[in-house]
Each structure stands twice: as C-alpha cells, then as structure tokens.
Scaffold this motif. Structure first.
Motif, mmCIF file in Angstrom:
data_model
loop_
_atom_site.group_PDB
_atom_site.id
_atom_site.type_symbol
_atom_site.label_atom_id
_atom_site.label_comp_id
_atom_site.label_asym_id
_atom_site.label_seq_id
_atom_site.Cartn_x
_atom_site.Cartn_y
_atom_site.Cartn_z
ATOM 1 N N GLY A 47 52.281 33.761 43.882
ATOM 2 C CA GLY A 47 51.394 34.648 44.237
ATOM 3 C C GLY A 47 50.691 35.254 43.430
ATOM 4 N N ASP A 48 51.094 35.148 41.934
ATOM 5 C CA ASP A 48 50.396 35.804 40.711
ATOM 6 C C ASP A 48 49.646 34.717 39.984
ATOM 7 O OD1 ASP A 48 52.190 37.955 41.289
ATOM 8 O OD2 ASP A 48 53.346 37.873 39.731
ATOM 9 N N LEU A 49 48.588 35.169 39.344
ATOM 10 C CA LEU A 49 47.733 34.381 38.661
ATOM 11 C C LEU A 49 47.064 34.865 37.630
ATOM 12 C CD1 LEU A 49 45.927 31.818 38.554
ATOM 13 C CD2 LEU A 49 44.273 32.924 39.908
ATOM 14 N N ASP A 50 47.407 34.402 36.402
ATOM 15 C CA ASP A 50 46.776 34.728 35.121
ATOM 16 C C ASP A 50 45.852 33.781 34.842
ATOM 17 O OD1 ASP A 50 48.242 36.871 35.138
ATOM 18 O OD2 ASP A 50 49.190 36.615 33.122
ATOM 19 N N LEU A 51 44.502 34.190 34.558
ATOM 20 C CA LEU A 51 43.437 33.294 33.959
ATOM 21 C C LEU A 51 43.180 33.479 32.763
ATOM 22 C CD1 LEU A 51 41.055 33.098 37.111
ATOM 23 C CD2 LEU A 51 42.775 31.287 36.423
ATOM 24 N N VAL A 52 43.239 32.799 31.294
ATOM 25 C CA VAL A 52 43.257 33.595 30.030
ATOM 26 C C VAL A 52 41.951 32.664 29.529
ATOM 27 C CG1 VAL A 52 44.581 33.478 27.907
ATOM 28 C CG2 VAL A 52 45.745 33.521 30.194
ATOM 29 N N TYR A 53 41.093 33.250 28.675
ATOM 30 C CA TYR A 53 39.973 32.712 28.065
ATOM 31 C C TYR A 53 39.920 33.338 26.568
ATOM 32 C CZ TYR A 53 38.576 30.807 32.698
ATOM 33 O OH TYR A 53 38.189 30.523 33.771
ATOM 34 N N SER A 54 39.383 32.387 26.008
ATOM 35 C CA SER A 54 39.260 32.901 24.301
ATOM 36 C C SER A 54 37.932 32.793 23.872
ATOM 37 C CB SER A 54 40.352 31.963 23.653
ATOM 38 O OG SER A 54 39.823 30.920 23.539
ATOM 39 N N ASP A 55 37.612 33.596 22.774
ATOM 40 C CA ASP A 55 36.452 33.416 22.024
ATOM 41 C C ASP A 55 37.053 33.446 20.716
ATOM 42 O OD1 ASP A 55 34.193 33.843 20.148
ATOM 43 O OD2 ASP A 55 33.481 35.663 21.523
ATOM 44 N N THR B 123 42.117 38.138 29.482
ATOM 45 C CA THR B 123 43.094 37.479 30.655
ATOM 46 C C THR B 123 42.563 38.388 31.751
ATOM 47 O OG1 THR B 123 44.907 37.220 28.816
ATOM 48 C CG2 THR B 123 45.612 37.552 31.241
ATOM 49 N N PHE B 124 42.616 37.823 32.858
ATOM 50 C CA PHE B 124 42.529 38.279 34.393
ATOM 51 C C PHE B 124 43.789 38.013 35.071
ATOM 52 C CE2 PHE B 124 38.153 36.340 32.910
ATOM 53 C CZ PHE B 124 37.370 37.610 32.823
ATOM 54 N N ARG B 125 44.245 39.065 35.235
ATOM 55 C CA ARG B 125 45.710 38.977 36.272
ATOM 56 C C ARG B 125 45.321 39.629 37.832
ATOM 57 N NH1 ARG B 125 50.217 41.359 32.328
ATOM 58 N NH2 ARG B 125 49.881 39.075 31.662
ATOM 59 N N PHE B 126 45.885 38.628 38.623
ATOM 60 C CA PHE B 126 45.760 38.840 39.740
ATOM 61 C C PHE B 126 47.271 38.545 40.541
ATOM 62 C CE2 PHE B 126 41.818 37.220 38.817
ATOM 63 C CZ PHE B 126 40.764 38.135 39.475
ATOM 64 N N GLN B 127 47.597 39.577 41.630
ATOM 65 C CA GLN B 127 48.629 39.597 42.212
ATOM 66 C C GLN B 127 48.280 39.857 43.780
ATOM 67 O OE1 GLN B 127 50.659 42.879 40.133
ATOM 68 N NE2 GLN B 127 52.266 41.635 39.546
ATOM 69 N N ARG B 128 48.796 39.021 44.700
ATOM 70 C CA ARG B 128 48.490 39.206 45.944
ATOM 71 C C ARG B 128 49.825 39.613 46.641
ATOM 72 N NH1 ARG B 128 48.698 32.951 48.040
ATOM 73 N NH2 ARG B 128 50.896 32.521 48.189
ATOM 74 N N ASP B 129 49.611 40.294 47.704
ATOM 75 C CA ASP B 129 50.435 40.897 48.653
ATOM 76 C C ASP B 129 50.114 40.804 50.062
ATOM 77 O OD1 ASP B 129 52.257 42.456 50.416
ATOM 78 O OD2 ASP B 129 52.921 43.519 48.341
ATOM 79 N N ILE B 130 50.699 39.345 50.795
ATOM 80 C CA ILE B 130 50.655 39.031 52.119
ATOM 81 C C ILE B 130 50.779 40.056 52.994
ATOM 82 C CG2 ILE B 130 51.059 37.317 53.637
ATOM 83 C CD1 ILE B 130 51.534 35.313 51.525
ATOM 84 N N GLU B 131 52.001 40.950 52.795
ATOM 85 C CA GLU B 131 52.272 41.822 53.919
ATOM 86 C C GLU B 131 51.327 42.931 54.020
ATOM 87 O OE1 GLU B 131 54.954 41.727 56.081
ATOM 88 O OE2 GLU B 131 54.902 39.893 55.778
ATOM 89 N N THR B 132 50.846 43.359 52.935
ATOM 90 C CA THR B 132 49.846 44.735 52.751
ATOM 91 C C THR B 132 48.558 44.142 52.761
ATOM 92 O OG1 THR B 132 49.808 44.971 50.537
ATOM 93 C CG2 THR B 132 51.635 46.040 51.549
ATOM 94 N N ARG B 133 48.141 42.865 52.570
ATOM 95 C CA ARG B 133 46.907 42.382 52.367
ATOM 96 C C ARG B 133 46.011 43.014 51.280
ATOM 97 N NH1 ARG B 133 46.711 43.778 57.700
ATOM 98 N NH2 ARG B 133 45.062 45.267 57.194
ATOM 99 N N ILE B 134 46.772 43.188 50.178
ATOM 100 C CA ILE B 134 45.988 43.923 48.988
ATOM 101 C C ILE B 134 46.244 42.890 47.913
ATOM 102 C CG2 ILE B 134 46.428 45.528 47.019
ATOM 103 C CD1 ILE B 134 45.255 46.724 49.441
#
Length: 681
Positions: free
Chosen positions: A88-96, A104-115
């Motif tokens: 449920g964690d996602l890192d998207l990494v981009y470079s110049d 880097t864009f970091r996402f974490q999902r929580d199914i129980e709290t819907r956050i």
C-alpha cells in the motif's frame, strides 16, 4: 485514486473518488481524462501533475520554485526514474539530470481510515535555495461550487469559511511561525448538494506546526488544483534535501461526516502514540481560572480535594509555580520551583493530590522567554529575532534551532519530571514568532521527541493560547489539545462542533468553566456548562469553592455519566447532524459497529419558529429498531407545557424513522442542551 503519466513526464491524478471496478481499464480511463484543445490555447494541455512545472508551460502556480547555490533561478524538468511499491506504499521517483535534482512523491494508503498520506521530497547534488515546495498536488472536483477552509482568532478558533470557486486562486498563507488560531491547515470541498450527512466531499489536512500555505486555483481551462506546503521562504538556508510535511487527504460519499470520521480515526488510531493505551481518558482539573498566579499551598490542597470529590482524576498545576512568576511579565525560562510559594518544593502538593486519588500534571511554556528572566539576562542571544522586536504577552521565543537552547530546556524540564511523579505536561506556546522559520518548528519537534523518549509515560497537551498549535504534526508527539482558551460554554459548543471535522473526542480537551466566564463575561447554568464539556475529553477549570450544593450535584452527576460512557465514546465517530433549525448545533457520537449512540443537541439561540423542528439522525441501520431516551428530560422548563413522548420515557423506533423523520424534542431555552441516548435492539 488513479495516477497516470505520459512518456517520462511527471504523473497526474486522473481519477479520485468512489471505488472503481477491479477490472477497470486504466489506460482508457487515463486517455478519457484528457480535455480538448480549442482556439487561444497551446496545441496540447500541460499536465496538472503532482508538481506542475513552469518549464512545461503550465499556466497556473508551479509546485516548485527554487534557486541555485549562487541564487540564479532554476526551472527543473523532471523525467521518470523509478517506482517502488509495497503493502500500500508507493514512491514515484523522478530526476532532472541537467540540474542535479531528484523529486520523490511518497504515498501511503490506509484502508481502515480511508486516508491517503502524501509527501514530496526534493534532493539536490549541491546546496540550493528553496522558495516553495508543494506536497503532491491534487485536482479539486469540477462538481463543486465552493470550498470550506478554516480561520479563527483567540477564543474563537475553528471558524468555517465558504468561498465560491471562480477563475484565479484562493491563497491562504500563515506566516506566524506556528499552526495558528487564524489558519488551521484544513480544507473541505463539498460537491454540489453535499451536507454534513450526505453527498460527496473531499478533505485535506497539512500536518505541519509552522507557517504553511494553501493554494486552491481554478485555471482558465476550468481545471482546479490544490497545493499545500510550508510558507514561502521558510527554509532560510541552502540545503541538499527538502521535504514537505505529510498531506492527509480523503474522499467521502457520506457528506462532510465521511471526511470527519476518516480524519478522526486516523488521528486517534494512527497518529497519536498513547502513553497508556487502553486506559480511559481521565477527568481533568486545571487550577488556572481558580487561582491564576496566586499560588498558596493550603488553597491548592483545598481545591484539589474538592475537585476529587466532584470526580476529577488528574490535577494540573498551571502557570505560576516557578521563578518569580507573579504575573506574565517575568521568569519564563527560569524553570525552577519558586521557594516563596513552595518552600518545601512541589512534593507536599503532589503527595496531597495523589492521596486524593488523582494523578499530577504541570504547566510549561518551554519555547518562550521573558526579557525579565535570569536566563535572558545570561543568554540574550538565545532569543529568536531582533533585540527590538515587538513582544507578545511580554515575551520572546527561544531560538529552537540552537542545540544549546534545546539542551538547556531539556535539562530543566527533565529535572522536574525526574524528581516527581508527574504524568502530564500542559505545553503552552503563547505568542507568534517574529518570523516564520522551518528550523524553529523542527527544533521544537526534536525537543518534544527527546522528552517523549526519556519520559514515555508523560502525556503532553498541545496548548498555544488555546488552539494556536493544533495539527497532525504536533499530534504525532502529543496526546491532547486545548481547543480554546474560552471556557464560555456557548462559544465552546460552536468551536467543538466545527473542530469535529478533524478532531476526535479522545484528544479534544473541554472544561467546565466558572459560573461567570472570564473571557466573555457571560453566565451559564451549570447543566449547560457540564454537558458541553461532556461532549469531549471532560475536565473542570473553575474554582470549585464557588459551587453551591445544586451545582456540585449536577456537575457530579454529569461527570459520572461521562465516566460510565467514556470507554466507547473515546473510540466513537463524531457525526455532525443537519439540524433543520439554525439555532441548533447537534452531533451524534457513535462507534463503528453502530450498537449505540449519544446525541447532543445544543441550542445556541432563540428559534424563529415556536416549536422545535424534528432532528434527523444519521448512519443508522434502516431496518433495525432503536431504544431512544432523553436522559436529561427532567431539565425541561416550565414553559415546556405539552407532552412530547420523549418527556415521558424511552421509545422504540426504527432507524428509518430516526433518519427520515427525526426526533421531536421538547421546547427549551437558548443556552441549554438535550442529551439523547440510543441503543440498537
């Protein structure tokens, strides 16, 4: 939430809303998201990406503004590097590569709290100067006519503002250096027709305790973007790594309450680290509005005994116990017990409090210093800002970026906490900073983290002249907030009602104030004051010596009710009700399994019509039957001359009736509260 990217460009959110079928063709969905091109436009629409880039002709506010080591502007252009995902964690990494930058864009999902928790991280191969870095930039819904953000003032926190969408930007920036009464970092976007209890809505919260900025922009082509980040120019030094605070976002199909329940659950169950998990929240007593700076041991002992008899379980010694602190002009930072007031130290008072069956808490304002203090005279360089700065409450801020300052504060606080059995610190922050500085916030975090590590059983309340520092960043380190310095029950009713869009009962302190409120001058009946406090983490802050026998009996009765119900209430969702009468502010507290509930219906003004309008409940099982009882029906005044069935006793009705007709309550005066208990049969 669906993200998509074209080629190596930064990704954009192409869908965010109700759950999609598992077999949805995301490639088709991404292509179907694209808008048309017509006259007066570029030949292709620049993406509203997670960090809109000026270098790609984006027509709105960019997500990143920075300069090179020598101060020359940089216009980054990022390309895909890699993605990392797990559980449920996602890192998207981009470079110049040309500019030596990684994003880097970091996402974490929580199914129980819907956050969904999101963060942006910028890294450079050499020190660069950051002007603005947004957390992951998200689209706002097109099916919305307005947005709701939060302002306020001292003794008037959590005021909701509704602003219509229009071309251009809604730009809010807090440059006070703390979260602020004026700029709570939250945003709600209801879709057309949404209310507290129904419709679609989107929620945002930026979990940072320093200055912050919010941008809600409608582009000329109609697209809308939401940006959150630290206030501009808060990073005063060049560096090789920067990151936004955590941005917490959620989507609801059950109105604003869906967003509120998600934020409440996530804060209570994921953010706060409880010192004693599973232990019920104790009833507070705070002595501030009883004695202020006039500390006399016999008086405090008497007050503590009276508070315990009323039901208090924790006694908090407020400002005035240290240095030569007889008023607010002196001694902040001189954190040693005043021998004039406590010739034998704090031990005799603490022993008395413990003998009465209560735990002991104490007030500090660690980040502040009075010019009239021994420490300021010895170390004037420890104060943040210019020597001739405008003072706030006769004080300056300590420079929390300096390790020697943090060490000094830690040593003084640790000495008190080590010497005595103290389980609670009321941590105050009574002035804004002379200028915003991210290092100040990070330094304060570091000090609190160090104390939490070494004193893990000490609970901390975040107070800043009331609600001036409330956010998920400070709540990672604390367990309670003081919503407002106002103990005016009517003002509290509204403040608590609106703060429930983000805050659960377990963290939100609410106290029964004096008969005559010290901040408004108004007088309220003890029943109203007590029931308003019972809506949240309950406590007292009046002088118990002023109570007559009737008032003491009512307060003891309501406190006993709160203790009997707190085990389930502290884990319940607070759901705001859509009252058909504007004079009513009502909420329904209900655990996730829905087996019971309590409704608080506070009347804040005189109704336009004669008789109360029915109050619809929410989120019940339509087919279930409920036993519903008006538990304080004996409070009905003489002018309530009829015979509504709830005045006679409990009734049994269906969830459908409760949600579609609603409860018809007895007539009552303004500044009173009806309390209704419900049990699913």
């Amino acid at each position: 939430m669906v993200l998509a990217a074209r080629g190596h460009c930064l990704p954009q959110v192409v869908y965010w809303g109700a759950p999609l079928p598992a077999d949805e063709d995301l490639e088709t969905l991404a292509r179907a998201h694209a808008i048309d091109v017509t006259g007066g436009m570029l030949d292709a629409n620049p993406d509203l990406s997670l960090c809109p880039e000026a270098s790609r002709s984006f027509p709105g506010q960019p997500g990143l503004i920075l300069r090179d080591t020598d101060g020359s502007p940089l216009l980054p252009k990022f390309a895909f590097l890699r993605d990392d995902s797990a559980d449920g964690d996602l890192d998207l990494v981009y470079s110049d590569e040309a500019n030596g930058l990684t994003l880097t864009f970091r996402f974490q999902r929580d199914i129980e709290t819907r956050i969904i928790t999101a963060k942006t991280i910028l890294e450079a191969t050499r020190p660069v100067h950051l002007h603005w870095l947004a957390g992951p930039v998200l689209p706002a819904p097109q099916q919305s006519e307005e947005m709701i953000d939060v302002s306020g003032r001292w003794c008037g926190e959590f005021q909701l503002n509704r602003t219509a969408w229009s071309p251009g930007i809604r730009y809010r920036e807090n440059r006070t250096g703390r979260t602020g009464h004026e700029h709570f970092p939250g945003l709600l976007i209801p879709c057309i027709g949404a209310t507290n209890t129904q419709g679609e809505a989107y929620g945002f919260h930026y979990g940072w305790s320093g200055g912050h900025r919010m941008i809600a922009e409608e582009l000329p082509d109609g697209r809308r973007q939401i940006q959150w980040g630290h206030a501009a120019r808060m990073e005063t030094n060049a560096d090789t790594r920067f990151e936004s605070a955590s941005l917490y976002v959620t989507y609801s199909q059950t109105g604003l309450n869906g967003c509120a329940a998600s934020f409440q659950r996530h804060l209570r169950d994921r953010i706060v680290t409880w010192t004693k998990p599973g232990v019920p929240r104790p009833v507070h007593y705070n002595c501030w509005e009883a004695v202020y700076f006039d500390h006399k041991l016999p008086v405090l002992k008497d007050i503590a005994s009276r508070a315990a008899k009323l039901g208090a379980e924790r006694f908090v010694l407020d400002d005035g116990w240290f240095g030569n602190r007889d008023d607010d002009t002196r001694s902040l930072s001189d954190w040693e017990v005043d021998p004039r007031k406590y010739p034998d130290g704090l031990g005799p008072l603490i022993d008395h409090v413990h003998a009465e069956g209560m735990t002991f808490g104490i007030w500090f304002e660690p980040e502040m210093i009075n010019p009239d203090s021994d420490i300021h005279r010895a170390h004037p360089d420890w104060a943040l800002g210019a020597e001739d700065q405008t003072l706030g409450r006769q004080q300056k801020a300590m420079n929390m970026a300096l390790p020697e300052v943090r060490d000094f504060i830690y040593d003084r606080m640790a000495a008190i906490l080590s010497r005595h059995e103290i389980d609670y610190v009321k941590w105050d922050h009574n002035r804004v900073l002379p200028m915003p500085d991210a290092d100040q916030t990070r330094g304060s975090y570091a000090l609190i983290d160090r104390l939490r590590t070494d004193f893990p059983n000490v609970e901390i309340e975040s107070c800043a002249s009331g609600g001036g520092r409330i956010d998920f960043g400070i709540m990672k380190r604390t367990q309670r907030v003081w919503l407002s310095d106002s103990n005016d029950a009517l003002e509290r009713l509204r403040i608590q009602h609106d703060a429930a869009l983000f805050l659960p009962l377990a963290v939100a302190g609410s106290h029964v104030g004096p008969r005559r409120c010290h901040t408004s001058g108004r007088m309220f009946d003890i029943s109203f004051r007590a029931w308003v406090a019972a809506q949240r983490h309950m406590g007292f802050e009046m002088d118990p010596r002023e109570l007559n026998a009737h008032e003491a009996a009512v307060l003891s009765e309501v406190t006993s009710w709160w203790k009997r119900n707190r085990d389930w209430m502290q884990h319940a969702d607070i759901l705001r009700l859509d009252a058909s009468d504007p004079a009513i502010m009502a909420e329904q507290q209900m655990p996730r399994d829905g087996h019971r509930f309590v409704v608080f219906a506070g009347k804040g003004a005189t109704s336009a019509q004669i008789a109360p309008r029915p109050l619809r409940l929410t989120s019940l099982d339509p087919a279930a039957r409920y036993r519903v009882e008006l538990i304080n029906r004996n409070n009905a005044p003489a002018l309530s001359r009829g015979h509504p069935i709830l005045k006679e006793g409990p009734i049994e009705v269906s969830g459908t009736w409760l949600m579609h007709h609603g409860l018809t309550l007895p007539w009552h005066f303004p500044d009173t509260m009806w309390v209704i208990e419900g049990h699913r049969l």
